[in-house]
Design a protein around this motif. Structure first.
Motif, mmCIF file in Angstrom:
data_model
loop_
_atom_site.group_PDB
_atom_site.id
_atom_site.type_symbol
_atom_site.label_atom_id
_atom_site.label_comp_id
_atom_site.label_asym_id
_atom_site.label_seq_id
_atom_site.Cartn_x
_atom_site.Cartn_y
_atom_site.Cartn_z
ATOM 1 N N LEU A 74 -46.269 101.375 -6.193
ATOM 2 C CA LEU A 74 -46.504 102.786 -5.892
ATOM 3 C C LEU A 74 -47.109 102.961 -4.499
ATOM 4 C CD1 LEU A 74 -46.680 105.774 -6.838
ATOM 5 C CD2 LEU A 74 -48.947 105.229 -7.754
ATOM 6 N N MET A 75 -48.059 102.079 -4.134
ATOM 7 C CA MET A 75 -48.716 102.191 -2.839
ATOM 8 C C MET A 75 -47.775 101.841 -1.689
ATOM 9 S SD MET A 75 -52.307 100.316 -3.903
ATOM 10 C CE MET A 75 -52.948 100.312 -2.222
ATOM 11 N N GLN A 76 -46.872 100.865 -1.905
ATOM 12 C CA GLN A 76 -46.060 100.363 -0.806
ATOM 13 C C GLN A 76 -44.675 100.997 -0.721
ATOM 14 O OE1 GLN A 76 -47.242 98.283 1.516
ATOM 15 N NE2 GLN A 76 -49.225 98.266 0.423
ATOM 16 N N PHE A 77 -44.108 101.400 -1.905
ATOM 17 C CA PHE A 77 -42.696 101.808 -1.873
ATOM 18 C C PHE A 77 -42.443 103.200 -2.445
ATOM 19 C CE2 PHE A 77 -42.925 97.155 -2.356
ATOM 20 C CZ PHE A 77 -42.348 96.779 -1.166
ATOM 21 N N GLY A 78 -43.447 103.855 -3.097
ATOM 22 C CA GLY A 78 -43.262 105.218 -3.576
ATOM 23 C C GLY A 78 -43.136 105.300 -5.087
ATOM 24 N N PRO A 79 -43.116 106.549 -5.649
ATOM 25 C CA PRO A 79 -43.105 106.721 -7.108
ATOM 26 C C PRO A 79 -41.808 106.309 -7.782
ATOM 27 C CG PRO A 79 -42.930 108.830 -6.006
ATOM 28 C CD PRO A 79 -43.210 107.820 -4.923
ATOM 29 N N GLY A 80 -40.667 106.482 -7.106
ATOM 30 C CA GLY A 80 -39.387 106.108 -7.732
ATOM 31 C C GLY A 80 -39.309 104.637 -8.031
ATOM 32 N N PRO A 81 -39.527 103.760 -7.009
ATOM 33 C CA PRO A 81 -39.548 102.324 -7.286
ATOM 34 C C PRO A 81 -40.636 101.937 -8.281
ATOM 35 C CG PRO A 81 -39.288 102.722 -4.936
ATOM 36 C CD PRO A 81 -39.574 104.056 -5.557
ATOM 37 N N ALA A 82 -41.804 102.613 -8.183
ATOM 38 C CA ALA A 82 -42.888 102.286 -9.123
ATOM 39 C C ALA A 82 -42.473 102.583 -10.556
ATOM 40 C CB ALA A 82 -44.143 103.080 -8.755
ATOM 41 N N LEU A 83 -41.798 103.717 -10.766
ATOM 42 C CA LEU A 83 -41.347 104.062 -12.125
ATOM 43 C C LEU A 83 -40.319 103.060 -12.631
ATOM 44 C CD1 LEU A 83 -41.372 105.914 -14.552
ATOM 45 C CD2 LEU A 83 -39.735 107.417 -13.370
ATOM 46 N N THR A 84 -39.402 102.655 -11.746
ATOM 47 C CA THR A 84 -38.389 101.663 -12.143
ATOM 48 C C THR A 84 -39.068 100.347 -12.529
ATOM 49 O OG1 THR A 84 -36.814 102.680 -10.602
ATOM 50 C CG2 THR A 84 -36.289 100.475 -11.433
ATOM 51 N N THR A 85 -40.016 99.908 -11.683
ATOM 52 C CA THR A 85 -40.748 98.665 -11.982
ATOM 53 C C THR A 85 -41.513 98.794 -13.302
ATOM 54 O OG1 THR A 85 -40.993 98.199 -9.625
ATOM 55 C CG2 THR A 85 -42.505 97.057 -11.130
ATOM 56 N N TYR A 86 -42.116 99.950 -13.499
ATOM 57 C CA TYR A 86 -42.886 100.201 -14.725
ATOM 58 C C TYR A 86 -41.987 100.104 -15.956
ATOM 59 C CZ TYR A 86 -46.826 102.257 -17.336
ATOM 60 O OH TYR A 86 -47.879 102.481 -18.191
ATOM 61 N N LEU A 124 -44.704 110.069 -16.925
ATOM 62 C CA LEU A 124 -45.880 110.929 -16.800
ATOM 63 C C LEU A 124 -47.001 110.202 -16.067
ATOM 64 C CD1 LEU A 124 -45.957 112.477 -20.407
ATOM 65 C CD2 LEU A 124 -45.080 113.535 -18.304
ATOM 66 N N SER A 125 -47.198 108.920 -16.368
ATOM 67 C CA SER A 125 -48.275 108.156 -15.739
ATOM 68 C C SER A 125 -48.019 107.947 -14.246
ATOM 69 C CB SER A 125 -48.436 106.793 -16.434
ATOM 70 O OG SER A 125 -48.772 106.955 -17.795
ATOM 71 N N VAL A 126 -46.796 107.566 -13.869
ATOM 72 C CA VAL A 126 -46.482 107.288 -12.462
ATOM 73 C C VAL A 126 -46.609 108.547 -11.605
ATOM 74 C CG1 VAL A 126 -44.615 106.648 -10.874
ATOM 75 C CG2 VAL A 126 -45.047 105.273 -12.928
ATOM 76 N N TRP A 127 -46.103 109.688 -12.105
ATOM 77 C CA TRP A 127 -46.178 110.913 -11.314
ATOM 78 C C TRP A 127 -47.647 111.363 -11.158
ATOM 79 C CZ3 TRP A 127 -43.650 113.146 -7.770
ATOM 80 C CH2 TRP A 127 -43.891 114.480 -7.414
ATOM 81 N N THR A 128 -48.443 111.210 -12.219
ATOM 82 C CA THR A 128 -49.870 111.543 -12.120
ATOM 83 C C THR A 128 -50.559 110.650 -11.107
ATOM 84 O OG1 THR A 128 -49.901 112.246 -14.442
ATOM 85 C CG2 THR A 128 -52.025 111.741 -13.437
ATOM 86 N N MET A 129 -50.293 109.337 -11.143
ATOM 87 C CA MET A 129 -50.903 108.409 -10.186
ATOM 88 C C MET A 129 -50.482 108.721 -8.756
ATOM 89 S SD MET A 129 -50.959 104.658 -12.070
ATOM 90 C CE MET A 129 -49.200 104.587 -12.405
ATOM 91 N N CYS A 130 -49.212 109.076 -8.592
ATOM 92 C CA CYS A 130 -48.709 109.400 -7.250
ATOM 93 C C CYS A 130 -49.442 110.608 -6.662
ATOM 94 C CB CYS A 130 -47.203 109.652 -7.325
ATOM 95 S SG CYS A 130 -46.457 110.087 -5.734
ATOM 96 N N LEU A 131 -49.589 111.662 -7.480
ATOM 97 C CA LEU A 131 -50.274 112.864 -7.003
ATOM 98 C C LEU A 131 -51.721 112.561 -6.642
ATOM 99 C CD1 LEU A 131 -48.943 115.600 -9.489
ATOM 100 C CD2 LEU A 131 -48.269 115.226 -7.096
ATOM 101 N N LEU A 132 -52.426 111.809 -7.507
ATOM 102 C CA LEU A 132 -53.829 111.493 -7.251
ATOM 103 C C LEU A 132 -53.977 110.583 -6.028
ATOM 104 C CD1 LEU A 132 -55.040 110.894 -10.921
ATOM 105 C CD2 LEU A 132 -55.701 112.788 -9.425
ATOM 106 N N TYR A 133 -53.080 109.623 -5.862
ATOM 107 C CA TYR A 133 -53.158 108.690 -4.733
ATOM 108 C C TYR A 133 -52.988 109.417 -3.397
ATOM 109 C CZ TYR A 133 -52.249 104.625 -1.784
ATOM 110 O OH TYR A 133 -52.303 103.679 -0.776
ATOM 111 N N LYS A 134 -52.007 110.334 -3.370
ATOM 112 C CA LYS A 134 -51.775 111.070 -2.126
ATOM 113 C C LYS A 134 -52.891 112.067 -1.854
ATOM 114 C CE LYS A 134 -46.718 110.749 -2.047
ATOM 115 N NZ LYS A 134 -45.447 111.517 -2.102
ATOM 116 N N THR A 135 -53.354 112.754 -2.917
ATOM 117 C CA THR A 135 -54.384 113.784 -2.736
ATOM 118 C C THR A 135 -55.708 113.174 -2.292
ATOM 119 O OG1 THR A 135 -53.343 115.140 -4.442
ATOM 120 C CG2 THR A 135 -55.626 115.654 -3.869
ATOM 121 N N ILE A 136 -56.168 112.162 -2.965
ATOM 122 C CA ILE A 136 -57.454 111.546 -2.626
ATOM 123 C C ILE A 136 -57.351 110.747 -1.340
ATOM 124 C CG2 ILE A 136 -59.290 110.007 -3.440
ATOM 125 C CD1 ILE A 136 -59.003 112.604 -5.023
ATOM 126 N N GLY A 137 -56.183 110.080 -1.165
ATOM 127 C CA GLY A 137 -56.006 109.280 0.058
ATOM 128 C C GLY A 137 -55.974 110.114 1.320
#
Length: 817
Positions: A74-86, A124-137
């Motif tokens: 998620l940090m290196q490649f984005g939510p789409g790849p993260a969801l696929t990996t998940y 649901l988990s990946v999209w939530t993490m993506c939003l929080l990572y971008k917002t807080i970061g």
């Protein structure tokens, strides 16, 4: 559970998660993503690492090491790849877990709606993490504070989304509250997500400096750490499994101990297991959630009647309603049980349940007369379900209540015998409580080795204490001509003056009559051997009677022995106790009808009819059996007289028992009177003029006068009374359940009749046969035979002097003593 087995609310929830996850997944793939070769290599590595996972204790949920790579991608490649990996990691983790538990036998183990739920939760988990990572970061924080804050937010967000959605689903699947499920995995989940986020952050920092080869060093280190974590979880699971096995062994030991009561009390078999199921279900409905409290309810329900070990078997297995004295003895079992268990250090409160399960809400219970909430809640619950099982199961002395009668009963007793809150909860949840009782797995054979018949009901239990003899026997006699012919034949046979009949010949004739009167598979005629204290199967009738002849049963024991000794009939009871000592294969009769063969208080034997099916003997059939038994006893008693004379126990002049019988029988009579707490009246009856008759009219006239008085007294006394010719001109009468007033009335009647009796001594000469009578009452006047005889003889002498004084005119009134 399959989709069809899920509740409607669970199905609606799952569909809602599926529908929400679809647009969320699309948003993941529409975001800025990079599906590069490095992502593919990282996903392949995570695929193998994901097979290292832990199943959480008590929950159908996994913790996988692949979570580190989901955050890293998620940090290196984005939510789409993260969801696929998940998705790939989840499939690998679940598949590895199934393979470890079931091997290649995966048929029926893969449930489609659960896989779909896991896929939806990933989105649901990946999209939530993506939003929080971008917002807080993107907050104006210095490096590396912004990275730490962003990763912490990712971990917390993932924790709440993942555990929240999963706990709701598990609460439906496990039929438990959301909070009880959510609490069980909270710490492990939180540590996993925080640890995964921290590991992902460290790897990301090294990755930015050293490139992709950093995974060559980081992956083994992470695996070692995770294996140590896995080892600790395995130890925890082993400890939990050991505790569960100990609890199971604990309850099994408790159940084995409680089975000792079942072994003594056959007529309530299965009672403790049903009560355990009812009590556990009702306690749950009352809001008892604590595991130790529920274990206490289960153990207490199993052991609540353990004190019955101290209760005599003749009371426990009495097929009729208990007397007052017997009931008082039965009431000691809660205290005995509590004392027995007080030496055992239970990890939960069992002893109070056992001791107080017969206390009443209004304070009129036993043993300590506790009132209201002084009674522990578990004991209040146990008290109600204990009564419920007694009311709804078949007992020899009454039929089970139907559902409406049970509800009405507990409504009446609410606030009196039972806690109103417990009663209301019980009635509101009666359907579930009934289902819990029906689900109790009873063994096909009980501790006696007898097959269970869980469908057996008794819709026509015979009220033994409320029989109207004239009506009941009238129906039995007013039957068809064939029935009347058989009964008349038995009547004529009983009164024929046969001199050389044996008991077997009598039984053979009466057995043929029975075949025409009652349907049965086997009939057994038992004759009593009082010297040995047994009854023996002398004659058998019926197609299934093979192997029964020669059966020997002790008096007062088993069913037939109890009937013969207590002179009380039994009908439609399982006859298994009679055959416990039979050689295999034991008879498999299901229903019996047993009546005594006794006459003039003499134990002669019994007749037992057996059926192999569950069809009960009708009232008319049972009455005909009793009639045949009474007619059989008449010729049988004549046969027995010759045996008694040979043993010198009968007076040859009056044909009455002599003094030896009084001494032989008196201890047994007193034992019975003591056990059931009733009085005995002993009357000493002395003929006043026998000496003068012999002197004036001869010894033959004196002997005839004694015989005539003996006949008269025998006719005036009850069949259950004992009349003895004790000495030359003295008779002793022993009357059970007769008070002093009753004895005085009997004395007045006898003396009045004999004072006006006309006895022909010679030709036209007739004289009266006056008697003097003294009375002694057990236990008031003495506890043994010698004491009672002494008191009765003293009173008899006083009565003789008083009567002589009145005849001489010196006294005109009688005084009582």
């Amino acid at each position: 559970m399959r989709w069809q087995q899920q509740s409607r609310s669970c199905q609606v929830y799952l569909l809602a998660v599926y529908l929400v996850a679809i647009p969320v997944a699309l948003l993941c793939f529409k975001a800025k993503n990079s599906f590069s070769l490095e992502w593919l290599l990282l996903t392949i590595i995570s695929l193998f690492v994901s097979t290292i996972n832990i199943r959480l204790p008590k929950l159908s949920a996994l913790i996988s090491m692949g979570d580190v790579f989901v955050i890293l991608v998620l940090m290196q490649f984005g939510p789409g790849p993260a969801l696929t990996t998940y998705w790939i990691d989840s499939a690998a983790a679940i598949g590895a877990d199934l393979f470890r538990r079931h091997g290649f036998n995966l048929k029926g183990k893969i449930v489609a709606h659960r896989w779909a739920f896991n896929i939806a939760c990933c989105a649901l988990s990946v999209w939530t993490m993506c939003l929080l990572y971008k917002t807080i970061g993107n907050l104006p924080l210095t490096y590396p504070v912004n990275l730490i804050a962003a990763l912490f937010a990712v971990a917390i967000g993932w924790f709440f989304i993942n555990t929240g959605t999963l706990s709701v689903a598990l609460s439906f699947w496990l039929n438990r509250s959301f909070w009880s499920v959510w609490r069980e995995g909270t710490i492990l989940y939180l540590l996993n997500f925080l640890g995964s986020a921290a590991a992902a952050g460290l790897i990301s920092i090294f990755y930015a400096r050293a490139g992709f080869l950093i995974f060559v060093l980081s992956v083994p280190l992470a695996v070692v750490l995770f294996q140590l974590y896995h080892f600790s979880i395995e130890k925890y699971e082993q400890a939990q499994k050991h505790i569960a096995e100990l609890n199971k062994l604990y309850l099994q030991t408790v159940e084995a101990l409680a089975s000792a009561v079942d072994a003594k009390d056959r007529y309530t078999h299965g009672h403790i297991r049903r009560v355990q199921a009812y009590a556990t279900e009702l306690a749950t409905r009352m809001g008892v959630k604590d595991e130790k409290e529920l274990l206490a309810v289960q153990a207490g329900a199993l052991l609540h009647d353990i004190g019955k070990i101290a209760i005599p078997e003749y009371i426990l297995n009495k097929p009729t309603v208990l007397t007052e004295t017997e009931y008082e003895k039965m009431k000691i079992h809660p205290v005995v049980g509590a004392n027995m268990l007080s030496t055992i250090e239970f990890p939960y409160a069992v002893v109070p349940m056992v001791k107080f399960h017969h206390e009443r809400w209004d304070g009129n219970g036993y043993p300590d007369r506790l009132k209201g909430e002084e009674i522990p809640l578990n004991a209040r619950i146990l008290s109600l379900v204990d009564c419920y099982d007694a009311l709804t199961t078949n007992r020899p002395y009454r039929s089970p209540m139907d559902r409406e009668q049970v509800i009405q009963f507990f409504h009446r007793e609410s606030g009196r015998a039972y806690d109103p809150a417990v009663v209301q909860t019980f009635i509101d949840n009666l359907g579930q409580i009934e289902a819990a009782g029906k689900a109790v797995p009873l063994r096909s054979t009980d501790v006696w080795g007898i097959n269970e018949d869980t469908d057996q009901t008794n819709t026509s239990a015979r009220p033994l204490e409320r029989v109207q003899p004239i009506v009941a026997y009238g129906k039995a006699l007013n039957a068809g001509s064939d029935i009347q012919r058989e009964l008349y034949s038995a009547f004529e046979f009983a009164r024929a003056d046969f001199q050389c009949l044996t008991p077997t010949e009598i039984f053979s004739f009466m057995g043929r009559r029975l075949e025409g009167l009652v349907g049965f598979d086997a009939a057994v005629f038992y004759s009593a051997d009082l010297a040995q204290g047994t009854i023996n199967a002398t004659h058998t009738v019926g197609q299934e009677s093979h192997g029964l002849k020669g059966l020997c049963l002790p008096l007062e024991q088993k069913l037939t022995g109890w009937v013969a000794a207590n002179n009380q009939s039994l009908c439609n009871l399982p006859p298994f106790p009679d055959f416990l000592k039979c050689a295999d294969p034991q008879p498999t009769f299901q229903i019996s009808a047993i009546v005594p063969l006794n006459r003039y208080n003499e134990v002669l034997g019994a007749i037992s009819l057996y059926r192999k099916d569950q069809s009960k003997f009708t009232e008319e059939e049972f009455r005909r059996l009793e009639i045949v038994a009474s007619q059989t006893a008449i010729p049988l008693s004549k046969c027995r007289k010759e045996i008694d004379e040979a043993h010198l126990l009968v007076d040859p002049l009056t044909n009455l028992p002599n003094g030896f019988q009084l001494y032989l029988m008196f201890d047994q009579v007193v034992t019975d009177a003591t056990r059931y707490e009733y009085p005995l009246a002993l009357l000493s009856i002395n003929m006043d003029q026998v000496k003068s008759i012999r002197h004036k009219w001869g010894h033959m006239s004196g002997g005839e006068a004694i015989r005539v008085v003996g006949q008269y007294l025998h006719k005036e006394l009850r069949e259950t009374d004992l009349l003895i010719r004790y000495a030359a001109e003295e008779f002793i009468a022993v009357s059970s359940r007769m008070s002093r007033d009753g004895a005085e009335n009997l004395k007045s009647r006898i003396q009045n009749e004999l004072d006006h009796f006309r006895f022909a001594v010679r030709g036209q000469t007739e004289i009266s046969l006056p008697v003097s009578i003294g009375i002694a009452i057990f236990p008031n006047d003495g506890m043994d035979l010698e004491s009672l005889l002494f008191v009765a003889d003293s009173h008899m002498r006083q009565d003789r002097e008083l009567r002589s004084a009145v005849q001489r005119g010196t006294r005109s009134t009688r005084t009582s003593y």
